[in-house]
Write a protein that holds these residues in place. Structure first.
Motif, short mmCIF file in Angstrom:
data_model
loop_
_atom_site.label_atom_id
_atom_site.label_comp_id
_atom_site.label_asym_id
_atom_site.label_seq_id
_atom_site.Cartn_x
_atom_site.Cartn_y
_atom_site.Cartn_z
N VAL A 1 0.88 -1.29 -0.27
CA VAL A 1 0.04 -0.02 0.13
C VAL A 1 0.76 1.40 -0.09
O VAL A 1 1.78 1.29 0.67
N ILE A 2 0.74 2.08 -0.99
CA ILE A 2 1.47 3.33 -0.95
C ILE A 2 0.40 4.37 -1.11
O ILE A 2 -0.58 4.65 -1.92
N SER A 3 0.65 5.22 0.04
CA SER A 3 -0.49 6.34 0.19
C SER A 3 -0.10 7.72 0.30
O SER A 3 1.27 7.98 0.16
N ALA A 4 -0.93 8.78 0.07
CA ALA A 4 -0.50 10.12 -0.04
C ALA A 4 -0.48 10.86 1.21
O ALA A 4 -1.24 10.54 2.45
N PHE A 5 -0.33 11.94 1.15
CA PHE A 5 -0.23 12.92 2.38
C PHE A 5 -1.56 13.45 2.82
O PHE A 5 -2.06 13.86 3.99
N ASN A 6 -2.60 13.59 1.73
CA ASN A 6 -3.76 14.42 1.99
C ASN A 6 -4.88 13.28 2.78
O ASN A 6 -5.64 14.11 3.19
N PHE A 7 -4.72 12.31 2.50
CA PHE A 7 -5.52 11.20 3.35
C PHE A 7 -4.58 10.28 3.99
O PHE A 7 -4.46 9.06 3.73
N PRO A 8 -3.63 10.62 5.08
CA PRO A 8 -2.71 10.04 5.72
C PRO A 8 -3.03 8.73 6.15
O PRO A 8 -2.05 7.59 6.03
N VAL A 9 -4.22 8.51 6.60
CA VAL A 9 -4.73 7.19 7.30
C VAL A 9 -5.88 6.34 6.60
O VAL A 9 -5.87 5.42 6.68
N ALA A 10 -6.96 7.10 6.04
CA ALA A 10 -7.99 6.53 5.64
C ALA A 10 -7.80 5.76 4.67
O ALA A 10 -8.21 4.53 4.55
N VAL A 11 -6.86 6.15 3.76
CA VAL A 11 -6.65 5.28 2.38
C VAL A 11 -5.95 4.16 2.84
O VAL A 11 -6.12 2.94 2.33
N TRP A 12 -5.09 3.97 3.61
CA TRP A 12 -4.21 2.97 4.08
C TRP A 12 -5.55 1.88 4.85
O TRP A 12 -5.43 0.47 4.79
N SER A 13 -6.32 2.54 5.51
CA SER A 13 -7.41 1.50 6.10
C SER A 13 -8.35 0.97 5.24
O SER A 13 -8.82 -0.07 5.55
N TRP A 14 -8.64 1.76 4.27
CA TRP A 14 -9.45 1.12 3.10
C TRP A 14 -8.99 -0.20 2.70
O TRP A 14 -9.54 -1.30 2.45
N ASN A 15 -7.58 -0.26 2.42
CA ASN A 15 -6.88 -1.20 1.87
C ASN A 15 -6.57 -2.35 2.89
O ASN A 15 -6.89 -3.56 2.74
N ALA A 16 -6.04 -1.85 4.01
CA ALA A 16 -5.55 -2.72 5.06
C ALA A 16 -6.72 -3.61 5.72
O ALA A 16 -6.64 -4.89 5.78
N ALA A 17 -7.78 -2.90 5.93
CA ALA A 17 -8.92 -3.61 6.70
C ALA A 17 -9.42 -4.61 5.81
O ALA A 17 -9.84 -5.92 6.19
N ILE A 18 -9.76 -4.34 4.37
CA ILE A 18 -10.25 -5.33 3.54
C ILE A 18 -9.25 -6.61 3.08
O ILE A 18 -9.48 -7.48 3.02
N ALA A 19 -7.87 -6.22 2.94
CA ALA A 19 -6.79 -7.04 2.54
C ALA A 19 -6.71 -7.99 3.74
O ALA A 19 -6.51 -9.49 3.56
N LEU A 20 -6.61 -7.54 5.02
CA LEU A 20 -6.71 -8.38 6.12
C LEU A 20 -7.51 -9.56 6.50
O LEU A 20 -7.31 -10.83 6.56
N VAL A 21 -8.84 -9.08 6.11
CA VAL A 21 -10.09 -10.02 6.31
C VAL A 21 -10.06 -10.96 5.05
O VAL A 21 -10.36 -12.16 5.04
N CYS A 22 -9.30 -10.60 4.02
CA CYS A 22 -8.98 -11.43 2.88
C CYS A 22 -8.03 -12.51 2.98
O CYS A 22 -7.97 -13.41 2.14
N GLY A 23 -7.15 -12.41 4.11
CA GLY A 23 -6.24 -13.24 4.28
C GLY A 23 -4.75 -12.67 3.84
O GLY A 23 -3.79 -13.45 3.92
N ASP A 24 -4.67 -11.33 3.72
CA ASP A 24 -3.42 -10.79 3.17
C ASP A 24 -2.81 -10.28 4.02
O ASP A 24 -3.42 -9.12 4.66
N PRO A 25 -1.47 -10.16 4.42
CA PRO A 25 -0.54 -9.41 5.14
C PRO A 25 -0.49 -8.07 4.34
O PRO A 25 -0.64 -8.00 3.14
#
Length: 503
Positions: free
Chosen positions: A151-175
């Motif tokens: 996940v490569i994220s930008a400054f303008n939404f420094p945490v939300a975009v990470w969470s969009w990816n991480a929450a879904i990826a982790l329940v899908c079984g991905d580190p």
């Protein structure tokens, strides 16, 4: 401002960040609010990237066989920890990204919301059952974890975009391996700590489910190039996407790209102008024009153009600009000096193309030492090259139209295709806007601005926006691999399509 630094130190301590992590490093972190030095953090050496990938692969082997609802429990706990840390993390978002307080808190709420969504999703990773043409056979499709997700994220939404990816990826079984913007490393480090709190409560997760990389472009380059990372989600400029996509494609990886947006609103002659003005102002100047979904182009029917522009100028004149931490402020700073320079250059270019500029000056009185700019309204004779180019700043280009088909042509005639909207009380216009012959964007709204997509829908766009989808709907499929299965429960072995092969 000394008080920002002192308050930030308390907040950082509340988020479990230690003095040794925040001092003595090579990456200086300054607040765009006033230029204060918040920390000097330690960068991840590029030489460690092979070890990062190895740890993520080991985590994947263990995490992929954990039942998805159990994986969802980790994200439920993450949501609880984010609720508990909302005030501190929201404040840190404001300090590091320059957002007004409500927007900083709103970004953390978005993280909480996607955790709630992902928990439910963990019990809904559905495949299909498919009718087979062969007697005694059953076909189905199964979705399996894809592997480590970068996940490569930008400054303008420094945490939300990470969470969009991480929450879904982790329940899908991905580190997840996260490379945040070097302009906003503190919020990423804080998220890592919050995630570790959730892990401690979860109890039996493998190590290194989330690894956060702090540093510059070389780390992102290594992440993008690694064959050990089958999925790359990258948010940033179109220029960045042009660099990332070919590298990932060359190694047959999968890209989720969220790139430039040059979003438009069409305002028809039947529109509720009072509602339109409120939507335009927030969409155009919120986050100081530094959202992917910021409204940048206003396409107004010529019969109401003069009245609407007059109302907008009056609204703009009363907007409070200043320290985003001060109650009542609506417009904070741009992220850095380069952004201010880019805004000024775009306004000069628009003038040279025949535009009439209102606002856009640097604000120096009554504000801290950051880059504070007046939002600009630019009345343009047409959709010029400058209008077609996204400038990440509060510039609103206004153009007129006579027929709705002309408006749609202007709306679609830009390289980007993220978000779009129309204000109209004409049902035919509203419905046409949402058809295949209407907006060509990934998001198309009626009587609401382009900003503020809820997490339940898939977020993303077309053309130079990259084509990726994150967050809700079925965006989860990008983090998994599809497998088609055929089961023969008969005692025969018929072939499909009537093929005969007797031996």
């Amino acid at each position: 401002m000394k008080d920002i630094v002192m308050t930030a130190q308390t907040t950082l301590a509340n988020l479990d960040l230690t003095s040794s992590e925040l001092t003595g490093g090579t990456l200086a972190v300054h607040s765009p609010i006033d230029g204060s030095l918040l920390a000097e953090v330690h960068e991840t050496p590029v030489s460690e990237m092979d070890a990062v990938f190895a740890r993520s692969k080991a985590a994947f082997k263990a995490w992929r066989v954990v039942p998805a609802p159990r994986r969802g429990e980790l994200i439920r706990l993450l949501g609880e920890e984010l609720r508990a840390a909302k005030d501190d993390l929201g404040a840190l978002v404001s300090w590091e990204a320059g957002k007004i307080t409500s927007e900083g808190l709103g970004e953390v709420q978005e993280m909480i919301d996607i955790c709630d969504f992902a928990v439910g999703l963990s019990r809904q990773l559905y495949g299909l059952t498919i009718a087979s043409e062969r007697p005694g056979h059953r076909m189905m499709e199964t979705w399996h974890p894809a592997g480590p997700v970068g996940v490569i994220s930008a400054f303008n939404f420094p945490v939300a975009v990470w969470s969009w990816n991480a929450a879904i990826a982790l329940v899908c079984g991905d580190p997840v391996i996260w490379k945040p913007s070097e302009k906003s490393p503190l919020t990423a480090m804080a998220c890592q700590k919050i995630f570790e709190r959730a892990l401690a409560r979860f109890g039996d997760a493998p190590n290194n489910l989330l690894q956060t990389l702090i540093g510059g472009a070389a780390l992102g380059g290594a992440l993008v190039a690694s064959e050990d990372v089958p999925v790359i989600s990258a948010t940033g400029s179109t220029r960045m996407g042009r660099a990332v996509a070919p590298i990932v494609a060359q190694r047959f990886g999968k890209c989720i790209l969220e790139l430039g947006g040059n979003n438009a609103m069409i305002v028809g002659p039947s529109a509720d102008l009072e509602m339109a003005v409120r939507a335009i102002v927030f969409s155009a100047v919120g986050t100081a024009g530094q959202r992917c979904t910021t409204l940048r182009r206003l396409i107004v029917h010529n019969s109401i153009r003069s009245e609407l522009v007059s109302r907008l100028k009056k609204a703009y004149a009363g907007l409070p600009i200043g320290n985003p931490l001060t109650e009542g402020t609506l417009i904070g700073p741009l992220v850095d000096e380069a952004s201010g320079t880019a805004m000024t250059a775009a306004l000069e270019a628009a003038k040279a193309e025949g535009g009439t500029v209102s606002g856009g000056d640097r604000v120096t009185e009554g504000v801290p030492a950051g880059v504070y700019m007046q939002p600009a309204i630019v009345e343009m004779p047409g959709q010029t090259a400058t209008v077609k180019t996204e400038t990440f700043a509060p510039i609103l280009y206004v153009m007129g139209y006579d027929t709705f088909d002309d408006a749609l042509e202007l709306q679609n005639d830009v390289p980007q295709g993220l978000s779009s909207c129309v204000f109209t009380l004409n049902m035919r216009e509203a419905e046409q806007f949402l058809t295949a012959a209407g907006s060509d964007c990934g998001i198309a709204n009626v009587n609401i601005g382009p900003s503020g997509a809820e997490i339940g829908g898939a977020f993303g766009g077309e053309k130079e926006t990259g084509g990726g989808r994150e967050s809700g709907s079925d965006a989860w499929k990008a983090y998994m691999r599809r497998q088609t299965n055929t089961v023969n429960y008969s005692a025969e072995l018929p072939l499909a399509q009537g093929v005969k092969f007797d031996i």
